[in-house]
Design a protein around this motif. Structure first.
Motif, short mmCIF file in Angstrom:
data_model
loop_
_atom_site.label_atom_id
_atom_site.label_comp_id
_atom_site.label_asym_id
_atom_site.label_seq_id
_atom_site.Cartn_x
_atom_site.Cartn_y
_atom_site.Cartn_z
N GLN A 59 1.80 59.85 36.21
CA GLN A 59 1.68 58.54 35.56
C GLN A 59 1.24 57.49 36.57
OE1 GLN A 59 1.98 58.65 32.23
NE2 GLN A 59 2.36 60.82 32.53
N THR A 60 1.15 56.24 36.15
CA THR A 60 0.71 55.19 37.08
C THR A 60 1.52 53.91 36.95
OG1 THR A 60 -0.97 54.58 35.45
CG2 THR A 60 -1.73 55.82 37.34
N SER A 62 1.13 50.16 36.86
CA SER A 62 -0.01 49.33 36.44
C SER A 62 -0.40 48.29 37.49
CB SER A 62 0.34 48.59 35.15
OG SER A 62 0.90 49.47 34.21
N GLY A 86 7.33 52.84 27.69
CA GLY A 86 6.63 53.33 28.89
C GLY A 86 7.19 52.68 30.15
N THR A 87 8.44 53.02 30.48
CA THR A 87 9.11 52.41 31.65
C THR A 87 8.36 52.68 32.94
OG1 THR A 87 11.16 53.04 30.53
CG2 THR A 87 11.37 52.16 32.76
N THR A 89 7.76 53.14 36.46
CA THR A 89 8.58 52.83 37.63
C THR A 89 9.68 51.81 37.32
OG1 THR A 89 7.20 50.95 38.23
CG2 THR A 89 6.57 53.10 39.13
N VAL A 106 11.91 52.26 27.07
CA VAL A 106 11.97 53.67 26.70
C VAL A 106 10.90 54.46 27.47
CG1 VAL A 106 11.90 55.32 24.78
CG2 VAL A 106 12.73 53.00 24.38
N GLU A 107 11.32 55.59 28.04
CA GLU A 107 10.41 56.44 28.83
C GLU A 107 10.61 57.90 28.41
OE1 GLU A 107 7.93 56.20 31.31
OE2 GLU A 107 7.99 58.36 30.94
N HIS A 109 9.65 60.58 30.16
CA HIS A 109 9.97 61.46 31.30
C HIS A 109 11.35 61.09 31.84
CE1 HIS A 109 6.20 63.65 32.01
NE2 HIS A 109 5.58 62.55 31.62
N GLY A 133 13.43 58.74 25.86
CA GLY A 133 13.17 58.97 24.44
C GLY A 133 11.70 58.88 24.12
N ASP A 134 11.38 59.07 22.85
CA ASP A 134 10.00 58.94 22.39
C ASP A 134 9.81 57.51 21.89
OD1 ASP A 134 7.55 58.97 21.21
OD2 ASP A 134 7.93 60.69 19.90
N GLY A 136 7.38 56.03 20.71
CA GLY A 136 6.61 55.85 19.48
C GLY A 136 7.52 55.60 18.28
N THR A 151 3.12 50.00 27.39
CA THR A 151 2.32 50.13 28.60
C THR A 151 1.71 51.52 28.67
OG1 THR A 151 4.24 50.70 29.96
CG2 THR A 151 3.68 48.38 29.82
N PRO A 206 -2.19 57.62 28.17
CA PRO A 206 -1.94 57.65 26.73
C PRO A 206 -0.46 57.67 26.36
CG PRO A 206 -2.59 59.82 27.49
CD PRO A 206 -2.72 58.90 28.67
N LEU A 207 -0.17 57.15 25.19
CA LEU A 207 1.14 57.29 24.58
C LEU A 207 1.19 58.73 24.07
CD1 LEU A 207 3.58 55.41 23.64
CD2 LEU A 207 2.49 55.43 21.40
N VAL A 208 2.18 59.48 24.51
CA VAL A 208 2.28 60.89 24.14
C VAL A 208 3.53 61.08 23.29
CG1 VAL A 208 2.48 63.25 25.06
CG2 VAL A 208 1.13 61.55 26.28
#
Ligand code: SAH
Length: 217
Positions: A59-60, A62, A86-87, A89, A106-107, A109, A133-134, A136, A151, A206-208
């Protein structure tokens, strides 16, 4: 933590201003949150440059100018409850923590979520809760939210998240296919419906769907 050299901080703030981050409260928040604790080993020396940096799990972290502009567009107030998807870091969540009453992030991974929570704790930030969690699906138990920020890029505005946004609320997210240029959009939920505003082109991971499987060590 070692103090950031004044010269470096001045250049960083100037870069943020020149890239379009003009909101005083956002600039103050970004001055208070060091970025190097969120970068990995060899990349720490680039923490105050306007660059996206690689982090574990592919991941990255931003670009700081994008974090600033997204935070600015979100127009967060001190009484707001904010949801971040998309937490990574935890850097964006840390910036939001300075502006909002409460931040839920929420992340998907588990390892990233754990390490982000540890970094936030080291910085003495107590109003951010990181959840594995997911994203989405949003965070039903804490809904509705005053502000929602994604993010990771969705192909479309996730309806679950729109449902968890208060009336008068704002959601900022990158929309588009993962391997193409995406558009950062600001959605405002009004009593009459949804207002969409396109902000700029961006590039996000991407949002997965679903929680990431555990990686064997
Ligand atoms: N905001 C981060 C950077 C985000 S990178 C920071 O400040 O460092 C995007 C993150 O979104 C990645 O960590 C990725 O794992 C996560 N992500 C992607 N799809 C997701 C989903 N459905 N739910 C939760 N997190 C997700």
């Amino acid at each position: 933590m070692t103090a950031i050299p004044a010269e470096l901080m001045m250049q960083y703030m100037l870069m943020l201003r020149n890239s379009g981050v003009r909101d005083k409260r956002v600039l103050q928040a970004m001055e208070l949150i060091p970025r190097h604790p969120f970068a990995e080993g060899q990349f720490r020396q680039h923490a105050y440059e306007d660059a996206a940096l690689p982090i574990p799990s592919g991941q990255t972290l931003s670009m700081p100018s994008i974090v600033g502009k997204m935070t600015q567009a979100l127009d967060v107030g001190p009484r707001h409850k904010v949801l971040e998807i998309g937490t990574g870091t935890g850097f964006q969540a840390a910036v939001l923590s300075q502006l909002a009453r409460r931040v839920y992030s929420v992340e998907r991974h588990r390892d990233l979520a754990r390490s982000a929570q540890a970094t936030l704790q080291d910085l003495g930030i107590v109003n951010v809760t990181v959840i594995t969690g997911d994203g989405g699906l949003g965070l039903e138990g804490q809904a509705p939210f005053d502000r929602i920020i994604l993010t990771a890029a969705a192909e479309d505005t996730p309806s679950n998240l729109l449902a968890q946004l208060k009336e008068g609320g704002i959601m900022v997210l990158p929309v588009g296919q993962s391997d193409a240029v995406q558009t950062l959009i600001k959605v405002t939920k009004t009593e009459k419906g949804l207002d969409y505003e396109e902000l700029q082109e961006v590039r996000f991971v991407p949002l997965v769907e679903g929680i990431a499987p555990r990686v064997r060590q």
